[in-house]
Design an enzyme around this catalytic site. Structure first.
Site, PDB file in Angstrom:
ATOM      1  N   ASP A 223       0.856  -1.201   0.000  1.00 28.65           N
ATOM      2  CA  ASP A 223       0.000   0.000   0.000  1.00 28.65           C
ATOM      3  C   ASP A 223       0.887   1.244   0.000  1.00 28.65           C
ATOM      4  OD1 ASP A 223      -2.188   1.824   0.386  1.00 28.65           O
ATOM      5  OD2 ASP A 223      -3.351   0.204   1.258  1.00 28.65           O
ATOM      6  N   HIS A 246       2.054   2.023  -3.205  1.00 30.41           N
ATOM      7  CA  HIS A 246       1.092   2.943  -3.819  1.00 30.41           C
ATOM      8  C   HIS A 246       1.576   4.391  -3.812  1.00 30.41           C
ATOM      9  CE1 HIS A 246      -2.467  -0.101  -3.289  1.00 30.41           C
ATOM     10  NE2 HIS A 246      -1.454  -0.585  -3.963  1.00 30.41           N
TER      11      HIS A 246
END
Ligand SMILES: *[C@@H]1O[C@H](CO)[C@@H](O)[C@H](O)[C@H]1NC(C)=O
Ligand SMILES: *[C@@H]1O[C@H](CO)[C@@H](O)[C@H](O)[C@H]1NC(C)=O
Ligand SMILES: *[C@@H]1O[C@H](CO)[C@@H](O)[C@H](O)[C@H]1NC(C)=O
Ligand SMILES: *[C@@H]1O[C@H](CO)[C@@H](O)[C@H](O)[C@H]1NC(C)=O
Ligand SMILES: *[C@@H]1O[C@H](CO)[C@@H](O)[C@H](O)[C@H]1NC(C)=O
Length: 400
Positions: A223, A246
């Site tokens: 993430d 991310h």
């Protein structure tokens, strides 16, 4: 013994008492360190002693070559000494099976609460062994999981002067490191890793904190490498290698109509490699507050899906986001010296709220080409105002 000699010895003893920093070792408190025995109690006892030590500084060592299995611990402050040194030379591991976790009501595995002047270092490892959490969830086995959501591995709540450095962090059940209400703190020389497909395993999350520096760290997770959410201000992020992951994200902000603010952020000298995003600002519709005075500078991109993105229609899978008029105001956002490749055509994406414009966007010395030879890249704008110079792809969609 004459009076002078006695006086000298008394003074010497006083001096030793003053200058010798207390140095504890978890082994003194019954820790076994075989990776199987539950050492939670030993760590708790060691912390009590450390935290109650009245010396000018006190330290606790987790020795090298040992692996310590510990469950959730609340390292509670305030402590008596102004300098608390937690030296992790060895490895700390979490219980493997989520159903055997007890006491994670705080949402964290290792929680440091109200501890000022804390230094954690040592070159050791903190391994959350989160893989079982990633595949199962509390709804799969109702009642069996004692934690409602997977815990953050290492969380700091209410602190001043934290220094977290030179450690390896692995496979957290959820976020690896959280900072909330922590000011004047530095996080550096960390090596954080979890598989690219592990859900919600952010590297570092910061909220309600000011005057924080994060630098010289490698973050490879499933993430956000770093996420800055509500109440983050005056934060410098420098020399971070991010990917997979991310990207470095501001937000998400404004969920459920919340008033959220982030400002005074400088992200410099960072590399993104194979990430879903590079420099990202994400807000939900219907929120309020602001994200402003944020700069991303000297950024290297390798095959990044959304190198530059402002997404004011953030709505991850599974959410039903109806159209709303309110939005978090995004302003004074600078992007300078970006070089590298984008795996999506829209290398620059300013999808601002159609009701609340993004203003003061500055693009300067940007050169983002396609990962794929012969393909071009483009810039997209929706209600975005600002200026650009030396920018490829050309951002003529920015309104003056
Ligand atoms: C961030 O960097 C700026 C400019 O280099 C500096 O003035 C500021 O003090 C830094 N802030 C922190 C928290 O380090
Ligand atoms: C966000 O932070 C601001 C200021 O720090 C605060 O007033 C507001 O209540 C916070 N919002 C939420 C939802 O906590
Ligand atoms: C970023 O890197 C440049 C060299 O490329 C260096 O001169 C500069 O001081 C660095 N900036 C920060 C904030 O570390
Ligand atoms: C999404 O929300 C709208 C209005 O808020 C509602 O009418 C619609 O049924 C919802 N859709 C789903 C799939 O929940
Ligand atoms: C932009 O990058 C491409 C690919 O690396 C390179 O060929 C080109 O010369 C660069 N343009 C500028 C203005 O630096």
């Amino acid at each position: 013994m004459d009076e002078k000699k006695v006086m000298f010895i008394v003074l010497l003893l006083c001096f030793l008492q003053q200058s010798s920093a207390a140095d504890y070792n978890v082994m003194q408190f019954g820790a076994v360190g075989d990776g199987k025995t539950d050492d939670t109690k030993a760590f708790e006892r060691a912390w009590q002693e450390l935290c109650n030590d009245v010396g000018p500084s006190s330290s606790l060592t987790v020795p090298m070559l040992n692996t310590f299995l510990v469950g959730p611990i609340n390292f509670q402050g305030p402590c008596k000494s102004p300098l608390i040194h937690f030296q992790i030379l060895g490895t700390i591991i979490a219980p493997q099976n989520p159903s055997s976790w007890n006491g994670c009501e705080t949402g964290a595995w290792l929680l440091f609460y109200k501890v000022d002047g804390l230094v954690i270092d040592g070159g050791g490892m903190i391994d959350g062994r989160g893989s079982v959490w990633w595949t199962k969830s509390s709804t799969d086995i109702p009642g069996e999981f004692k934690c409602a959501i997977p815990p953050t591995a290492l969380h700091f709540e209410s602190c001043n002067g934290l220094q977290l450095r030179k450690l390896r962090h692995r496979n957290s059940p959820r976020n690896h490191i959280g900072l909330s209400r922590c000011s004047y703190s530095t996080i550096s020389y960390l090596d954080i890793a979890a598989p690219a497909n592990s859900p919600n395993t952010d590297g570092i999350d910061i909220s309600f904190s000011t005057q924080v520096r994060v630098h010289h760290s490698i973050i490879k997770t499933g993430d956000d490498c770093i996420a800055l959410s509500n109440g983050s201000s005056q934060i410098n992020i420098t020399s971070i290698y991010c990917g997979p992951g991310h990207g470095i994200s501001i937000g998400s902000l404004g969920i459920n109509g919340q008033y959220d603010t982030v400002e005074g952020i400088k992200v410099r000298n960072c590399t993104f490699s194979g990430t879903q995003n590079g420099a990202r600002i994400k807000t939900w519709q219907g929120g309020s507050g602001h994200a402003r005075d944020i700069t991303f500078e000297n950024i290297l991109l390798h095959n990044v899906n959304n190198p530059i993105i402002i997404d004011q229609y953030y709505c991850p899978d599974g959410n039903n986001c109806s159209e709303k008029t309110l939005a978090v105001k995004v302003s004074d956002i600078g992007y300078k010296q970006f070089v590298g490749t984008s795996s999506s055509r829209t290398a620059i994406n300013f999808d601002c709220s159609k009701n609340v414009a993004c203003t003061g966007i500055l693009l300067d010395q940007i050169n983002i080409t396609s990962t794929f030879e012969g393909e071009d890249t483009i810039a997209y704008c929706n209600n975005a105002f600002g200026t650009s110079s030396f920018t490829r792809p050309a951002a003529s969609c920015l309104t003056h």
